[in-house]
Design an enzyme around this catalytic site. Structure first.
Site, short mmCIF file in Angstrom:
data_model
loop_
_atom_site.label_atom_id
_atom_site.label_comp_id
_atom_site.label_asym_id
_atom_site.label_seq_id
_atom_site.Cartn_x
_atom_site.Cartn_y
_atom_site.Cartn_z
N SER A 103 0.84 -1.19 0.00
CA SER A 103 0.00 0.00 0.00
C SER A 103 0.88 1.25 0.00
CB SER A 103 -0.94 -0.03 1.21
OG SER A 103 -1.92 0.96 1.14
N ARG A 143 -11.85 6.37 10.12
CA ARG A 143 -11.45 4.96 10.09
C ARG A 143 -12.53 4.10 9.46
NH1 ARG A 143 -7.48 1.48 9.32
NH2 ARG A 143 -7.68 -0.42 10.56
N ASP A 180 -8.82 -6.21 -4.89
CA ASP A 180 -8.39 -4.92 -4.31
C ASP A 180 -8.90 -3.81 -5.21
OD1 ASP A 180 -7.14 -2.69 -3.30
OD2 ASP A 180 -5.10 -3.50 -3.41
N HIS A 230 -8.12 -5.04 -0.43
CA HIS A 230 -6.81 -4.41 -0.23
C HIS A 230 -6.07 -5.01 0.96
CE1 HIS A 230 -3.80 -1.32 -0.62
NE2 HIS A 230 -4.00 -0.89 0.61
N ASP A 231 -6.79 -5.41 1.99
CA ASP A 231 -6.16 -5.97 3.19
C ASP A 231 -5.47 -7.30 2.95
OD1 ASP A 231 -6.48 -3.98 5.01
OD2 ASP A 231 -8.14 -4.92 6.11
#
Length: 417
Positions: free
Chosen positions: A177, A247, A346, A379-380
């Site tokens: 990232s 968040r 992602d 994405h994680d």
């Protein structure tokens, strides 16, 4: 300049006064670790034209630096991570490094063979100089006056850290990232100081959509009544509501639609006896409960000014900007070998962005390995355990080790893996 003390290049063990963890150290862990805090007194001239007169970096290292100082790997962190890449914190046995599944003895980034450096960037809130630190010119916290930062500024500070350890050329710089952006910037701005560049789940620049997500998150913080223009420290408050919403917005973008559907679906948290909705604005669905929990937890440990700084650095990153938008030209002088990895679901930094980098590298005749992993986690995925993903990284580091004449995997422990 950095302080002139001789750096400890072995794994950093907890001091005798540190509380012992209540859990056993698992196999493959680097063990109990504590950070070093390294001071730099030479001013850092930033891309913005501002100057940071002095600063401190929080650092953890794992493994040993060889006599040739050729086996060092720098790990660059993403938005809300830190120098604590692997192992168990000496002060909190529940605090496991954010990439502990990747870094350790016998793991993909093998600390039996490589000297791994985890660094917390300036502007962060995990030990390095940032907005909550004292401005030496005013003796007050920097707060909103902390200088604006770019990825290139972080790379400049990291290069000084390499100097501190006596490392002229890093075997590899690696990150996912935002960390991948730093690795790419290393290859562009310090081409003679990096052997291999490993860019995971990253991009050569943010899309307008990504900048938009960042702006919504920043606006939620700035609009919080407890923000006080960034000077909330002196008011003894924290803009918790804004941080929490920021968040939540970010977390949604880190997950894929399939992953969220599998984890939560449309499950109600506490449906009425007949399964009907309660028809209100309290928590009704499991996904709402999860996001609120993640947001509230984040607001207890992350700094709002840091969030603003780092997301803006994300927005600014665009190495092709100074080359008329031509990424081929931006990568013309790189000399590192590359590994790029992307993940099929992602949508924050989709595979197309990684392939764009790959095409430019190939046009510049640079050695590049590319893997696109079909994984459901969005994405994680770069933080998670995926056998195929970790095998690609491990195989690439085996190649690096062979080039450097390092022992084969497992050889140091007496058994070839």
């Amino acid at each position: 300049m950095a302080d002139t003390s001789v750096p400890d290049t072995s794994s950093i063990a907890a001091t005798a006064s540190s509380p012992a963890p209540t859990v056993a150290v698992p196999p493959g862990s680097v063990g109990i670790v504590s950070p070093q805090f390294i001071s730099f007194n030479e001013p850092l001239h930033l891309t913005s034209g501002q100057v940071l007169p002095c600063y401190e970096l929080a650092v953890e290292t794992y493994g040993s630096l060889n006599a040739e100082r050729s086996n060092a790997v720098l790990i660059c962190h993403a938005l809300n991570a830190s120098h604590h890449v692997a192992g168990i914190s000496a002060t909190n046995p529940k605090d496991i490094g954010w990439w502990d599944n990747m870094v350790g003895p016998g793991k993909a980034v093998d600390t039996d063979r490589f000297f791994v450096i985890g660094v917390n960037n300036i502007g962060s809130c995990f030990g390095s100089t940032g907005p909550a630190s004292i401005n030496p010119e005013t003796n007050d916290r920097w707060a909103a006056a902390f200088p604006m930062l770019t990825v290139e500024d972080w790379v400049q500070a990291q290069a000084r850290l390499a100097d501190h350890f006596g490392i002229q050329k890093l075997a590899a710089v690696m990150g996912g990232s935002l960390g991948g952006m730093q690795a790419l910037s290393w290859a562009i701005t310090c081409p003679d100081r990096i052997g291999h560049c490993i860019v995971i789940a990253s991009t050569p620049r943010l899309s307008a959509q990504n900048i938009g997500f960042n702006e919504v998150a920043r606006r939620s913080i700035i609009s919080d009544p407890d923000f006080h223009g960034g000077d909330y420290y002196c008011h003894n408050v924290v803009p918790r509501h804004g941080l929490s919403v920021a968040r939540m917005v970010g977390h949604i973008t880190y997950l894929s639609d399939d992953d969220m559907a599998e984890k939560f679906g449309r499950t109600q948290r506490s449906p009425a006896d007949n399964g009907e909705f309660h028809y209100g604005y309290d928590v009704e669905f499991e996904v709402e409960s999860y996001l609120r929990y993640q947001g509230e937890k984040f607001s207890t440990y992350f700094d709002a000014n840091t969030y603003l700084l780092i997301t803006r650095a994300l927005d600014y990153f665009d190495p092709a900007r100074n080359h008329g938008g031509d990424l081929d030209r931006a990568l013309r002088d790189v000399s590192a070998d590359f590994l790029l990895i992307s993940f099929s679901t992602d949508w924050r930094f989709p595979p197309a962005r990684s392939r764009e980098i790959v095409r430019s590298l190939l046009k510049n005749k640079r050695p590049v390995t590319y893997a696109e992993i079909d994984a459901p986690h969005g994405h994680d995925a770069f933080l998670l355990d995926d056998v195929r993903y970790h095998a690609v990284v491990q195989g690439y580091y085996d190649r690096i080790a062979a080039k450097l004449g390092l022992p084969e995997r497992g050889q140091i422990r007496g058994v070839l893996a």
